[in-house]
Design a protein around this motif. Structure first.
Motif, PDB file in Angstrom:
ATOM      1  N   ASP A   1      -5.433   2.893  -2.072  1.00  0.00           N
ATOM      2  CA  ASP A   1      -6.235   3.601  -1.077  1.00  0.00           C
ATOM      3  C   ASP A   1      -6.375   5.044  -1.572  1.00  0.00           C
ATOM      4  O   ASP A   1      -5.377   5.764  -1.692  1.00  0.00           O
ATOM      5  CB  ASP A   1      -5.529   3.552   0.280  1.00  0.00           C
ATOM      6  CG  ASP A   1      -6.369   4.180   1.386  1.00  0.00           C
ATOM      7  OD1 ASP A   1      -7.075   5.184   1.120  1.00  0.00           O
ATOM      8  OD2 ASP A   1      -6.310   3.673   2.521  1.00  0.00           O
TER       9      ASP A   1
ATOM     10  N   HIS B   1      -9.313   0.818  -1.299  1.00  0.00           N
ATOM     11  CA  HIS B   1      -9.760   1.413  -0.028  1.00  0.00           C
ATOM     12  C   HIS B   1     -10.408   2.775  -0.278  1.00  0.00           C
ATOM     13  O   HIS B   1      -9.831   3.619  -0.950  1.00  0.00           O
ATOM     14  CB  HIS B   1      -8.570   1.589   0.922  1.00  0.00           C
ATOM     15  CG  HIS B   1      -7.922   0.296   1.314  1.00  0.00           C
ATOM     16  ND1 HIS B   1      -6.787   0.235   2.087  1.00  0.00           N
ATOM     17  CD2 HIS B   1      -8.263  -0.994   1.056  1.00  0.00           C
ATOM     18  CE1 HIS B   1      -6.445  -1.032   2.275  1.00  0.00           C
ATOM     19  NE2 HIS B   1      -7.313  -1.798   1.652  1.00  0.00           N
TER      20      HIS B   1
ATOM     21  N   GLU C   1     -12.360   2.593   4.667  1.00  0.00           N
ATOM     22  CA  GLU C   1     -11.363   2.690   5.744  1.00  0.00           C
ATOM     23  C   GLU C   1     -11.249   4.148   6.168  1.00  0.00           C
ATOM     24  O   GLU C   1     -10.634   4.958   5.492  1.00  0.00           O
ATOM     25  CB  GLU C   1     -10.009   2.175   5.245  1.00  0.00           C
ATOM     26  CG  GLU C   1      -8.936   2.171   6.308  1.00  0.00           C
ATOM     27  CD  GLU C   1      -7.589   1.704   5.761  1.00  0.00           C
ATOM     28  OE1 GLU C   1      -6.878   1.024   6.497  1.00  0.00           O
ATOM     29  OE2 GLU C   1      -7.253   2.030   4.603  1.00  0.00           O
TER      30      GLU C   1
ATOM     31  N   GLU D   1       0.848  -1.194   0.000  1.00  0.00           N
ATOM     32  CA  GLU D   1       0.000   0.000   0.000  1.00  0.00           C
ATOM     33  C   GLU D   1       0.881   1.241   0.000  1.00  0.00           C
ATOM     34  O   GLU D   1       1.522   1.544   1.008  1.00  0.00           O
ATOM     35  CB  GLU D   1      -0.938   0.003   1.223  1.00  0.00           C
ATOM     36  CG  GLU D   1      -1.857   1.218   1.223  1.00  0.00           C
ATOM     37  CD  GLU D   1      -3.047   1.087   2.190  1.00  0.00           C
ATOM     38  OE1 GLU D   1      -3.392  -0.035   2.568  1.00  0.00           O
ATOM     39  OE2 GLU D   1      -3.622   2.124   2.543  1.00  0.00           O
TER      40      GLU D   1
END
Ligand code: ZN
Length: 270
Positions: free
Chosen positions: A173, A199, A243, A138
């Motif tokens: 993300d 995400h 998230e 990530e």
């Protein structure tokens, strides 16, 4: 793009981490018709791996990721990551999210820190492959380079993937990558095989805390449908995991309200 519904919605348990245990989050997902969950390992440890696996299976939830491995700056990084791979395997997680760590204490050598990330991942990748656990690197927003992750763009993460071979991909993300002028091209470069997780949250203006002030989808400036479109055009067919680290807002609220709002915003804004 298919019509939006809840079939691919997943709850990253960070979103309700101040309010709920993992057992409560699992029950919450079931109660709200949310099909996926991504647990954090501190909550998993608190509940116990076997009990968590049992409860997740009993409710038929998909484990869209386990958060997290990485932090190669920690002295126990190797044993901790081996445990994380084992836990992800036991839970049948679709990936183990890797947040790679920043600079070692007292160091300014970002170049070396990044080399070390590659070395550590090269050591872990075969073990993860053998366990059937995809590693999802990530990239984190560059403001978190010193203390959380010195992999800061999707391009950098994909360069690592190419060096490491099969079984290693990325977690995209939106909070960390939305600003990147190369985002569309790098999502396309990743392709279906390397896009392991997606995400969701939003970028609040102004952001009052670099870690714990994420916004709910629709409350910020991220063009979520456009990024989702890029993901789907690249072949991503996995879950959309919400998230939200939010000390001042969502962690203060009734978690059932958080999940209800999350569903509604997901359908409206994602
Ligand atoms: Zn994330």
């Amino acid at each position: 793009m298919g019509s939006p519904d809840l079939a691919k919605l997943s709850l990253n348990t960070a979103t309700v981490k101040a309010q709920w245990t993992l057992a409560q989050a699992i029950e919450g997902c079931a109660r709200h018709g949310i099909a996926g969950i991504a647990p954090w390992r501190d909550k998993l440890a608190e509940m116990g791996l076997k009990a968590a696996r049992r409860a997740i299976r009993a409710h038929g939830l998909a484990v869209t990721g386990l958060c997290r491995g990485g932090f190669f700056t920690a002295s126990d990084w190797l044993s901790d990551n081996r445990r994380a791979i084992e836990e992800a395997h036991e839970l049948g997680a679709r990936c183990l999210v890797m947040v790679v760590g920043g600079l070692p204490e007292g160091s300014k050598d970002l170049v070396r820190a990044r080399e070390r990330v590659r070395e550590c991942l090269a050591l872990l990748a075969p073990e993860a492959r053998a366990a059937g656990v995809p590693l999802a690197i990530e990239p984190l927003h560059p403001m978190q380079a010193p203390d959380r992750a010195c992999v800061n763009t999707l391009e950098q993460a994909l360069d690592l993937c190419e060096a490491l071979g099969e079984g290693v991909g990325v977690a995209v993300d939106v909070y960390h990558v939305w600003w990147d002028p190369k985002l569309a091209e790098q999502i396309a470069r990743a392709g279906r095989r390397r896009l392991l997780a997606f995400h969701l949250c939003d970028w609040r203006v102004p952001t009052r805390d670099t870690l714990n002030d994420r916004a709910m989808m629709g409350d910020g400036v991220i063009d979520l449908p456009r990024i989702r479109g890029w993901m789907e055009a690249a072949g991503y067919a996995g879950f959309h995991e919400v998230e939200i680290f939010s000390e001042r807002d969502w962690w203060q609220r009734d978690p059932d309200e958080v999940l209800a709002v999350m569903k509604e915003r997901y359908l409206r804004f994602c």
